[in-house]
Design a protein around this motif. Structure first.
Motif, mmCIF file in Angstrom:
data_model
loop_
_atom_site.group_PDB
_atom_site.id
_atom_site.type_symbol
_atom_site.label_atom_id
_atom_site.label_comp_id
_atom_site.label_asym_id
_atom_site.label_seq_id
_atom_site.Cartn_x
_atom_site.Cartn_y
_atom_site.Cartn_z
ATOM 1 N N PHE A 4 0.826 -1.219 0.067
ATOM 2 C CA PHE A 4 0.059 -0.099 0.097
ATOM 3 C C PHE A 4 0.838 1.221 -0.148
ATOM 4 C CE2 PHE A 4 -1.998 -3.191 2.600
ATOM 5 C CZ PHE A 4 -3.393 -3.396 2.126
ATOM 6 N N THR A 5 0.794 2.158 -0.870
ATOM 7 C CA THR A 5 1.403 3.505 -0.938
ATOM 8 C C THR A 5 0.226 4.629 -0.745
ATOM 9 O OG1 THR A 5 2.998 2.816 -2.133
ATOM 10 C CG2 THR A 5 2.867 4.978 -2.020
ATOM 11 N N LEU A 6 0.136 5.363 0.139
ATOM 12 C CA LEU A 6 -0.693 6.485 0.595
ATOM 13 C C LEU A 6 0.013 7.725 0.338
ATOM 14 C CD1 LEU A 6 -2.409 5.126 3.732
ATOM 15 C CD2 LEU A 6 -3.249 4.941 1.440
ATOM 16 N N THR A 7 -0.785 8.670 -0.774
ATOM 17 C CA THR A 7 -0.099 9.876 -1.043
ATOM 18 C C THR A 7 -0.943 10.919 -0.827
ATOM 19 O OG1 THR A 7 1.420 8.770 -2.895
ATOM 20 C CG2 THR A 7 0.978 11.123 -2.987
ATOM 21 N N ALA A 8 -0.491 11.816 0.011
ATOM 22 C CA ALA A 8 -1.475 13.021 0.425
ATOM 23 C C ALA A 8 -1.804 13.905 -0.804
ATOM 24 C CB ALA A 8 -1.003 13.754 1.554
ATOM 25 N N ALA A 9 -3.147 13.988 -0.729
ATOM 26 C CA ALA A 9 -3.482 15.348 -1.693
ATOM 27 C C ALA A 9 -3.525 16.485 -1.052
ATOM 28 C CB ALA A 9 -4.902 14.787 -2.343
ATOM 29 N N THR A 10 -3.750 16.503 0.309
ATOM 30 C CA THR A 10 -3.891 17.552 1.108
ATOM 31 C C THR A 10 -3.246 17.268 2.446
ATOM 32 O OG1 THR A 10 -4.947 19.504 1.965
ATOM 33 C CG2 THR A 10 -5.877 17.305 2.113
ATOM 34 N N GLU A 11 -2.740 18.233 3.057
ATOM 35 C CA GLU A 11 -2.185 17.507 4.367
ATOM 36 C C GLU A 11 -2.877 16.910 5.036
ATOM 37 O OE1 GLU A 11 -1.032 19.867 8.441
ATOM 38 O OE2 GLU A 11 0.371 20.462 6.745
ATOM 39 N N ALA A 12 -2.490 15.547 5.474
ATOM 40 C CA ALA A 12 -3.180 14.443 5.986
ATOM 41 C C ALA A 12 -2.588 14.131 7.095
ATOM 42 C CB ALA A 12 -3.503 13.429 5.089
ATOM 43 N N LYS A 13 -3.357 13.984 8.236
ATOM 44 C CA LYS A 13 -2.920 13.535 9.558
ATOM 45 C C LYS A 13 -3.607 12.288 10.103
ATOM 46 C CE LYS A 13 -2.241 14.844 14.564
ATOM 47 N NZ LYS A 13 -2.583 15.851 15.483
ATOM 48 N N PHE A 14 -2.645 11.185 10.296
ATOM 49 C CA PHE A 14 -3.251 10.047 10.692
ATOM 50 C C PHE A 14 -3.219 10.158 12.357
ATOM 51 C CE2 PHE A 14 -1.955 8.891 6.651
ATOM 52 C CZ PHE A 14 -2.631 8.025 6.171
ATOM 53 N N GLY A 15 -4.229 10.162 13.009
ATOM 54 C CA GLY A 15 -4.347 10.512 14.347
ATOM 55 C C GLY A 15 -4.036 9.209 15.052
ATOM 56 N N ASP A 16 -3.678 9.612 16.225
ATOM 57 C CA ASP A 16 -3.206 8.477 17.195
ATOM 58 C C ASP A 16 -4.529 7.795 17.833
ATOM 59 O OD1 ASP A 16 -2.595 6.755 19.380
ATOM 60 O OD2 ASP A 16 -0.642 8.054 19.868
ATOM 61 N N PHE A 31 -1.831 1.736 22.880
ATOM 62 C CA PHE A 31 -1.158 0.443 23.188
ATOM 63 C C PHE A 31 -0.217 0.525 24.164
ATOM 64 C CE2 PHE A 31 -1.762 0.237 18.298
ATOM 65 C CZ PHE A 31 -2.971 -0.509 18.604
ATOM 66 N N LYS A 32 0.305 1.857 24.548
ATOM 67 C CA LYS A 32 1.298 1.832 25.597
ATOM 68 C C LYS A 32 0.578 2.289 26.900
ATOM 69 C CE LYS A 32 5.189 3.073 23.013
ATOM 70 N NZ LYS A 32 6.232 2.170 23.493
ATOM 71 N N ARG A 33 -0.962 2.550 26.793
ATOM 72 C CA ARG A 33 -1.676 3.414 27.994
ATOM 73 C C ARG A 33 -0.748 4.345 28.517
ATOM 74 N NH1 ARG A 33 -2.102 -2.183 27.895
ATOM 75 N NH2 ARG A 33 -4.196 -3.149 27.816
ATOM 76 N N ASP A 34 -0.345 5.161 27.726
ATOM 77 C CA ASP A 34 0.413 6.644 27.896
ATOM 78 C C ASP A 34 -0.294 7.592 27.185
ATOM 79 O OD1 ASP A 34 2.058 8.715 28.403
ATOM 80 O OD2 ASP A 34 3.918 7.385 27.819
ATOM 81 N N LYS A 35 -0.900 8.331 27.974
ATOM 82 C CA LYS A 35 -1.628 9.756 27.286
ATOM 83 C C LYS A 35 -0.584 10.713 26.675
ATOM 84 C CE LYS A 35 -5.696 9.612 30.012
ATOM 85 N NZ LYS A 35 -6.657 10.519 31.058
ATOM 86 N N THR A 36 0.722 10.609 27.052
ATOM 87 C CA THR A 36 1.884 11.419 26.520
ATOM 88 C C THR A 36 2.357 10.776 25.238
ATOM 89 O OG1 THR A 36 3.624 10.396 27.593
ATOM 90 C CG2 THR A 36 2.470 12.252 28.771
ATOM 91 N N ALA A 37 2.275 9.682 24.885
ATOM 92 C CA ALA A 37 2.676 9.176 23.613
ATOM 93 C C ALA A 37 2.021 9.542 22.392
ATOM 94 C CB ALA A 37 2.705 7.438 23.558
ATOM 95 N N ASP A 38 2.631 9.620 21.207
ATOM 96 C CA ASP A 38 1.989 10.264 20.225
ATOM 97 C C ASP A 38 2.381 9.529 19.076
ATOM 98 O OD1 ASP A 38 0.679 11.668 18.296
ATOM 99 O OD2 ASP A 38 1.805 13.645 18.576
ATOM 100 N N GLY A 39 1.390 8.611 18.371
ATOM 101 C CA GLY A 39 1.734 7.782 17.376
ATOM 102 C C GLY A 39 1.157 8.457 15.870
ATOM 103 N N SER A 40 0.873 9.581 16.022
ATOM 104 C CA SER A 40 0.242 10.364 14.815
ATOM 105 C C SER A 40 1.337 10.542 13.654
ATOM 106 C CB SER A 40 -0.362 11.700 15.198
ATOM 107 O OG SER A 40 0.514 12.411 15.506
#
Length: 314
Positions: free
Chosen positions: A165-177, A265-274
């Motif tokens: 899979f290759t995902l290419t942004a057409a506009t700024e795209a944020k994958f949320g955590d 997954f880490k049960r850590d509100k400070t972690a950011d996987g976005s």
């Protein structure tokens, strides 16, 4: 009697074959003369998906709901359609729980639309399907263009699919955590951990409490169907973004790889996987699915992963 024996022997000696054929709303996949799956591309669906998934002997390993109603199946999570690839938060739109009967979260539902079948190639050893899809938000704006390649392999015992899979942004795209994603299969009830199945990660640790939220290059989910041991392994190629992936795998049969949901997954509100893709930027994800007889001891996913990891992918 001799005629039928020779006929059966000649059938066994025929070269393996993968046949792909297009219909108005789907692409049919046959392996060694048997129906393996369909890739649904209908505009009526909110995302493309494979359904059903079968073993080399024809046993179905994926849940039928909501495509078909089967007595005894769970009828929860109607967005869990066979095998699919979406995410629960892209610019605030839900591409995961995005059935038309669902409201979605955040800003609402998004949809993944099939816009083109680029390659449809059958073959003696493998068949290749390349498609283009667009991720459309609730306002009708295209956020991403997805180029997908699926390769189906012929084998007497295994059913193997490679995904690129290759995902290419057409506009700024944020994958949320969020844990709600990303590359997923909903398994048959007989395979669920709650029904006696077992999920095992690459270091040999088993069970939902240990596998869910952990990182591993592969996970196997095995159980029994009609008394026969059957398993499915999902592997992530080392070249895939954020390898090794985290796992959103549940005892009720959800089997998903997700590189984004770190604070869950880490049960850590400070972690950011976005992840943010600026216009024109791309992210690439590669997985292999193997449907096999037996469990991890007899199938040995580690050896199969070594071969997959050694593949030089373009």
């Amino acid at each position: 009697m001799r005629y039928f024996t020779l006929l059966a022997l000649s059938a066994l000696l025929l070269p393996a074959q993968v046949k792909l054929s297009q219909a108005p709303d789907r692409i049919r996949i046959e392996i060694n003369g048997q129906h393996f799956s369909d890739f649904f591309t209908s505009a009526a669906a909110t995302k493309p998906y494979l359904h059903p998934l079968r073993t080399a002997t024809g046993q179905q390993v994926s849940r039928s709901f909501p495509m078909d109603l089967v007595e005894g199946e769970r009828r929860d999570h109607p967005h869990h359609r066979g095998l699919w690839f979406t995410h629960g938060d892209v610019n605030g739109y839900d591409f995961w729980a995005n059935e038309k009967t669902q409201k979605g979260v955040g800003k609402g539902r998004g949809e993944v639309r099939t816009v083109k079948v680029n390659t449809l190639k059958s073959g003696k050893k493998s068949g290749t399907l390349t498609t283009t899809h667009e991720w459309i938000d609730g306002t009708g704006t295209k956020l991403l263009t997805e180029l997908r390649t699926m390769t189906f392999y012929a084998d007497p015992q295994l059913r193997t699919i490679d995904f690129d899979f290759t995902l290419t942004a057409a506009t700024e795209a944020k994958f949320g955590d969020t844990k709600e994603g990303f590359f997923a299969i909903r398994l048959l009830r007989a395979l669920e951990e709650e029904s006696g199945g077992k999920m095992t990660r690459a270091d040999g640790v088993s069970g939902e409490k240990q596998v869910w939220g952990s990182a591993s290059p592969w996970v196997d989910y095995s159980g029994f169907i009609d008394g026969q041991p059957v398993g499915i392994t999902i592997m992530e190629h080392p070249s895939s973004l954020r390898h090794p992936t985290y796992w959103h795998s549940r005892a009720y049969g959800l089997f998903a790889a997700n590189p984004f949901g770190l604070h869950d997954f880490k049960r850590d509100k400070t972690a950011d996987g976005s992840l943010v893709l600026k216009p024109g930027e791309s992210a690439r994800f590669r997985y292999r699915v193997i449907i096999h007889p037996g469990d991890t001891a007899t199938f040995n996913p580690a050896e199969h992963f070594k071969k997959y990891a050694a593949m030089k992918l373009k």
